[in-house]
Motif scaffolding. Structure first.
Motif, PDB file in Angstrom:
ATOM      1  N   ALA A 294       5.587 -56.628 -72.312  1.00 50.92           N
ATOM      2  CA  ALA A 294       5.851 -55.183 -72.356  1.00 50.92           C
ATOM      3  C   ALA A 294       6.037 -54.647 -73.778  1.00 50.92           C
ATOM      4  O   ALA A 294       5.352 -53.682 -74.179  1.00 50.92           O
ATOM      5  CB  ALA A 294       7.060 -54.849 -71.491  1.00 50.92           C
ATOM      6  N   PRO A 295       6.934 -55.210 -74.607  1.00 54.35           N
ATOM      7  CA  PRO A 295       7.084 -54.670 -75.969  1.00 54.35           C
ATOM      8  C   PRO A 295       5.848 -54.896 -76.832  1.00 54.35           C
ATOM      9  O   PRO A 295       5.555 -54.093 -77.726  1.00 54.35           O
ATOM     10  CB  PRO A 295       8.297 -55.433 -76.523  1.00 54.35           C
ATOM     11  N   ILE A 296       5.100 -55.954 -76.545  1.00 55.65           N
ATOM     12  CA  ILE A 296       3.892 -56.244 -77.327  1.00 55.65           C
ATOM     13  C   ILE A 296       2.817 -55.204 -77.039  1.00 55.65           C
ATOM     14  O   ILE A 296       2.178 -54.671 -77.959  1.00 55.65           O
ATOM     15  CB  ILE A 296       3.364 -57.660 -77.007  1.00 55.65           C
ATOM     16  N   VAL A 297       2.604 -54.908 -75.769  1.00 56.93           N
ATOM     17  CA  VAL A 297       1.614 -53.897 -75.388  1.00 56.93           C
ATOM     18  C   VAL A 297       1.996 -52.536 -75.959  1.00 56.93           C
ATOM     19  O   VAL A 297       1.141 -51.794 -76.473  1.00 56.93           O
ATOM     20  CB  VAL A 297       1.476 -53.820 -73.853  1.00 56.93           C
ATOM     21  N   ALA A 298       3.271 -52.208 -75.889  1.00 55.49           N
ATOM     22  CA  ALA A 298       3.736 -50.918 -76.425  1.00 55.49           C
ATOM     23  C   ALA A 298       3.407 -50.800 -77.908  1.00 55.49           C
ATOM     24  O   ALA A 298       2.936 -49.746 -78.369  1.00 55.49           O
ATOM     25  CB  ALA A 298       5.237 -50.774 -76.192  1.00 55.49           C
ATOM     26  N   LEU A 299       3.631 -51.874 -78.653  1.00 51.72           N
ATOM     27  CA  LEU A 299       3.330 -51.839 -80.089  1.00 51.72           C
ATOM     28  C   LEU A 299       1.831 -51.746 -80.334  1.00 51.72           C
ATOM     29  O   LEU A 299       1.384 -51.010 -81.224  1.00 51.72           O
ATOM     30  CB  LEU A 299       3.900 -53.081 -80.773  1.00 51.72           C
ATOM     31  N   GLN A 300       1.040 -52.496 -79.554  1.00 53.13           N
ATOM     32  CA  GLN A 300      -0.414 -52.475 -79.748  1.00 53.13           C
ATOM     33  C   GLN A 300      -0.980 -51.080 -79.470  1.00 53.13           C
ATOM     34  O   GLN A 300      -1.861 -50.601 -80.192  1.00 53.13           O
ATOM     35  CB  GLN A 300      -1.094 -53.509 -78.838  1.00 53.13           C
ATOM     36  N   VAL A 301      -0.479 -50.434 -78.444  1.00 53.50           N
ATOM     37  CA  VAL A 301      -0.925 -49.073 -78.121  1.00 53.50           C
ATOM     38  C   VAL A 301      -0.567 -48.127 -79.260  1.00 53.50           C
ATOM     39  O   VAL A 301      -1.385 -47.301 -79.690  1.00 53.50           O
ATOM     40  CB  VAL A 301      -0.303 -48.590 -76.795  1.00 53.50           C
ATOM     41  N   PHE A 302       0.661 -48.253 -79.769  1.00 56.29           N
ATOM     42  CA  PHE A 302       1.086 -47.411 -80.889  1.00 56.29           C
ATOM     43  C   PHE A 302       0.224 -47.661 -82.125  1.00 56.29           C
ATOM     44  O   PHE A 302      -0.228 -46.711 -82.778  1.00 56.29           O
ATOM     45  CB  PHE A 302       2.555 -47.688 -81.217  1.00 56.29           C
ATOM     46  N   ALA A 303      -0.038 -48.945 -82.438  1.00 56.36           N
ATOM     47  CA  ALA A 303      -0.830 -49.285 -83.632  1.00 56.36           C
ATOM     48  C   ALA A 303      -2.262 -48.777 -83.503  1.00 56.36           C
ATOM     49  O   ALA A 303      -2.846 -48.278 -84.473  1.00 56.36           O
ATOM     50  CB  ALA A 303      -0.816 -50.794 -83.854  1.00 56.36           C
ATOM     51  N   TYR A 304      -2.811 -48.874 -82.298  1.00 55.36           N
ATOM     52  CA  TYR A 304      -4.192 -48.423 -82.115  1.00 55.36           C
ATOM     53  C   TYR A 304      -4.280 -46.899 -82.204  1.00 55.36           C
ATOM     54  O   TYR A 304      -5.174 -46.352 -82.867  1.00 55.36           O
ATOM     55  CB  TYR A 304      -4.728 -48.889 -80.763  1.00 55.36           C
ATOM     56  N   ASN A 305      -3.366 -46.216 -81.547  1.00 57.19           N
ATOM     57  CA  ASN A 305      -3.386 -44.753 -81.570  1.00 57.19           C
ATOM     58  C   ASN A 305      -3.106 -44.190 -82.954  1.00 57.19           C
ATOM     59  O   ASN A 305      -3.653 -43.142 -83.339  1.00 57.19           O
ATOM     60  CB  ASN A 305      -2.358 -44.196 -80.576  1.00 57.19           C
ATOM     61  N   SER A 306      -2.261 -44.877 -83.706  1.00 55.93           N
ATOM     62  CA  SER A 306      -1.851 -44.350 -85.011  1.00 55.93           C
ATOM     63  C   SER A 306      -2.753 -44.816 -86.149  1.00 55.93           C
ATOM     64  O   SER A 306      -2.991 -44.066 -87.104  1.00 55.93           O
ATOM     65  CB  SER A 306      -0.406 -44.778 -85.310  1.00 55.93           C
ATOM     66  N   PHE A 307      -3.249 -46.072 -86.046  1.00 58.19           N
ATOM     67  CA  PHE A 307      -3.976 -46.660 -87.185  1.00 58.19           C
ATOM     68  C   PHE A 307      -5.336 -47.255 -86.797  1.00 58.19           C
ATOM     69  O   PHE A 307      -6.037 -47.781 -87.653  1.00 58.19           O
ATOM     70  CB  PHE A 307      -3.120 -47.755 -87.839  1.00 58.19           C
ATOM     71  N   HIS A 308      -5.687 -47.183 -85.503  1.00 54.45           N
ATOM     72  CA  HIS A 308      -6.938 -47.787 -85.012  1.00 54.45           C
ATOM     73  C   HIS A 308      -7.038 -49.253 -85.446  1.00 54.45           C
ATOM     74  O   HIS A 308      -8.070 -49.717 -85.930  1.00 54.45           O
ATOM     75  CB  HIS A 308      -8.164 -46.994 -85.510  1.00 54.45           C
ATOM     76  N   TYR A 309      -5.941 -49.962 -85.260  1.00 53.39           N
ATOM     77  CA  TYR A 309      -5.861 -51.362 -85.677  1.00 53.39           C
ATOM     78  C   TYR A 309      -4.959 -52.100 -84.688  1.00 53.39           C
ATOM     79  O   TYR A 309      -3.911 -51.594 -84.295  1.00 53.39           O
ATOM     80  CB  TYR A 309      -5.261 -51.448 -87.085  1.00 53.39           C
ATOM     81  N   THR A 310      -5.389 -53.315 -84.265  1.00 58.15           N
ATOM     82  CA  THR A 310      -4.603 -54.118 -83.335  1.00 58.15           C
ATOM     83  C   THR A 310      -4.553 -55.564 -83.821  1.00 58.15           C
ATOM     84  O   THR A 310      -5.206 -55.931 -84.808  1.00 58.15           O
ATOM     85  CB  THR A 310      -5.209 -54.104 -81.918  1.00 58.15           C
ATOM     86  N   SER A 311      -3.836 -56.382 -83.097  1.00 62.29           N
ATOM     87  CA  SER A 311      -3.742 -57.804 -83.453  1.00 62.29           C
ATOM     88  C   SER A 311      -5.090 -58.504 -83.333  1.00 62.29           C
ATOM     89  O   SER A 311      -5.359 -59.460 -84.053  1.00 62.29           O
ATOM     90  CB  SER A 311      -2.711 -58.503 -82.550  1.00 62.29           C
ATOM     91  N   LEU A 312      -5.939 -58.019 -82.433  1.00 64.76           N
ATOM     92  CA  LEU A 312      -7.275 -58.598 -82.322  1.00 64.76           C
ATOM     93  C   LEU A 312      -8.058 -58.376 -83.607  1.00 64.76           C
ATOM     94  O   LEU A 312      -8.740 -59.290 -84.094  1.00 64.76           O
ATOM     95  CB  LEU A 312      -8.018 -57.990 -81.128  1.00 64.76           C
ATOM     96  N   ASP A 313      -7.974 -57.191 -84.165  1.00 63.06           N
ATOM     97  CA  ASP A 313      -8.644 -56.912 -85.440  1.00 63.06           C
ATOM     98  C   ASP A 313      -8.130 -57.852 -86.528  1.00 63.06           C
ATOM     99  O   ASP A 313      -8.903 -58.380 -87.321  1.00 63.06           O
ATOM    100  CB  ASP A 313      -8.397 -55.459 -85.864  1.00 63.06           C
ATOM    101  N   TRP A 314      -6.812 -58.039 -86.544  1.00 63.73           N
ATOM    102  CA  TRP A 314      -6.219 -58.923 -87.562  1.00 63.73           C
ATOM    103  C   TRP A 314      -6.713 -60.352 -87.408  1.00 63.73           C
ATOM    104  O   TRP A 314      -7.092 -60.998 -88.386  1.00 63.73           O
ATOM    105  CB  TRP A 314      -4.690 -58.891 -87.456  1.00 63.73           C
ATOM    106  N   TYR A 315      -6.724 -60.849 -86.160  1.00 63.83           N
ATOM    107  CA  TYR A 315      -7.110 -62.243 -85.941  1.00 63.83           C
ATOM    108  C   TYR A 315      -8.579 -62.473 -86.278  1.00 63.83           C
ATOM    109  O   TYR A 315      -8.938 -63.508 -86.842  1.00 63.83           O
ATOM    110  CB  TYR A 315      -6.835 -62.669 -84.497  1.00 63.83           C
ATOM    111  N   LEU A 316      -9.437 -61.516 -85.952  1.00 66.85           N
ATOM    112  CA  LEU A 316     -10.859 -61.664 -86.259  1.00 66.85           C
ATOM    113  C   LEU A 316     -11.110 -61.700 -87.766  1.00 66.85           C
ATOM    114  O   LEU A 316     -12.078 -62.298 -88.231  1.00 66.85           O
ATOM    115  CB  LEU A 316     -11.660 -60.527 -85.623  1.00 66.85           C
ATOM    116  N   ARG A 317     -10.218 -61.073 -88.532  1.00 70.94           N
ATOM    117  CA  ARG A 317     -10.354 -61.099 -89.993  1.00 70.94           C
ATOM    118  C   ARG A 317      -9.679 -62.311 -90.614  1.00 70.94           C
ATOM    119  O   ARG A 317      -9.827 -62.549 -91.818  1.00 70.94           O
ATOM    120  CB  ARG A 317      -9.755 -59.817 -90.585  1.00 70.94           C
ATOM    121  N   ASN A 318      -8.916 -63.035 -89.810  1.00 65.27           N
ATOM    122  CA  ASN A 318      -8.203 -64.213 -90.313  1.00 65.27           C
ATOM    123  C   ASN A 318      -8.441 -65.375 -89.365  1.00 65.27           C
ATOM    124  O   ASN A 318      -7.547 -65.790 -88.621  1.00 65.27           O
ATOM    125  CB  ASN A 318      -6.703 -63.930 -90.427  1.00 65.27           C
TER     126      ASN A 318
END
Length: 375
Positions: free
Chosen positions: A212-236
């Motif tokens: 639950a808290p992870i999804v909430a953060l991912q939604v916030f990050a995507y809506n605010s910055f168009h960036y998620t943990s998937l984007d980070w992992y694909l770059r690393n």
């Protein structure tokens, strides 16, 4: 109960915390308040939270808990809250190591040795009390292990809910802060106390609370910055791009050795004891810890010892068992000699390594030498 009575009843724990205090003091005296390449990223995010800056590395917003917790003490100086929270997480982690080992082995003397192994490990000396968030992530992982073991001891459903929530929040500190979810799921699967339906229900319940808290953060990050943990992992990506499997293996092997150093001697003996003794309850815990302990293989080798240190809880459980087995075989003088010589050697070698490694990264030199030899 007054302090003297508490110390009398908990003398091993009191000694462990006292030694942890002197170790923290030694770290600050020897190294000061340490900063690393990503320290400035966390400090910039703190400033952004305070409305004092407009730029920060967006990937840090995927791990905002450390900078957020640092806000109340920022008036003391840039990143002062990071240092303060890491001191808190350091002592809490020492307490949790003690409690975990005591729960598994019912041996407070062994728990004391485990704390000594933990607090003198090179990642603790280098990174634990620095302007970083790794100490908090390690602490959340240890807290989840402790809550899982407590849950199987008491079968209190409130512990499941608390554990799931704190594990999810741990991810907001750093990804490895949430690895306790794997340990909990495997402990449930290995348990003979629940039928299949109960196992599925408990794992799903934990998982929903965890995510639950992870999804909430991912939604916030995507809506605010168009960036998620998937984007980070694909770059690393995991491993080290451009290097062969053998060299990647050597990098990880070197990091595994250096995080515990001499403690590998009792660790290997403890591993032999685990095979020999065939204790089902302890072996279940060891096996349940294995996936999370080697999760660093999913990350880039650039993550270095900080990510590899997730192996420490499993390694210290085995090492403390091996060490106390040596300890009990000796007479009084032999025990004093073993403790004095072994821990003096651990302190000298680990502190010397951390001091030298700041000036001469000899692990990289060894790696580059081996790479040239292979070519």
């Amino acid at each position: 109960m007054n302090i003297s009575a508490w110390i009398k009843n908990n003398h091993f724990l009191a000694l462990a915390l006292a030694l942890a205090f002197f170790n923290a003091l030694a770290i600050f005296i020897a190294f000061g308040f340490q900063k690393y390449g990503d320290s400035s990223d966390y400090i910039r995010l703190i400033h952004w939270f305070l409305g004092e800056g407009s730029s920060f590395e967006v990937e840090r917003m995927l791990r905002p808990l450390g900078p957020f917790l640092a806000l109340p003490l920022e008036f003391l100086g840039d990143g002062a809250g990071l240092i303060a929270q890491n001191i808190f997480f350091y002592f809490l982690s020492c307490l949790l190591i003690f409690k975990i080992v005591d729960l598994v082995f019912q041996n407070k003397k062994q728990a004391l040795f485990a704390v000594l192994f933990f607090m003198t490990a090179t990642p603790i000396i280098e990174s634990g009390l620095a302007y970083l968030t790794d100490m908090g992530a390690w602490c959340f992982y240890l807290l989840s292990i402790f809550l899982t073991l407590s849950y199987f001891k008491n079968k209190n459903e409130k512990l499941l809910v608390i554990n799931g929530l704190l594990s999810g929040i741990g991810v907001l500190m750093k990804e490895n802060g949430g690895l306790g979810v794997i340990f909990f799921a495997l402990m449930v699967l290995f348990s003979r106390d629940f039928n299949i339906k109960e196992k599925i229900y408990k794992i799903l319940k934990f998982g929903i609370i965890f995510i639950a808290p992870i999804v909430a953060l991912q939604v916030f990050a995507y809506n605010s910055f168009h960036y998620t943990s998937l984007d980070w992992y694909l770059r690393n990506p995991s491993g080290s791009p451009g290097e062969g499997l053998f060299m990647i293996f050597l990098r990880y092997l070197g990091q595994l050795f250096r995080i515990l150093g001499l403690v590998w001697l009792p660790l290997l003996f403890g591993l032999w004891l685990a095979v020999k003794e065939k204790n089902p309850s302890r072996n279940k815990i060891y096996f349940a810890l294995i996936p999370a302990s080697f999760s660093f293989l999913l990350w880039s080798v650039s993550a270095s010892a900080r990510s590899v240190f997730i192996f420490a809880p499993l390694g210290i459980l085995l090492a403390s068992h091996g060490f106390v087995s040596w300890f009990e075989l000796l007479g009084k003088r032999g025990k004093v000699l073993l403790i004095s010589v072994f821990f003096a050697a651990v302190l000298v070698i680990n502190y010397a390594f951390c001091l030298v490694n700041q000036e001469i990264p000899f692990t990289d030199l060894i790696y580059n030498f081996i790479q040239r030899c292979i070519k």
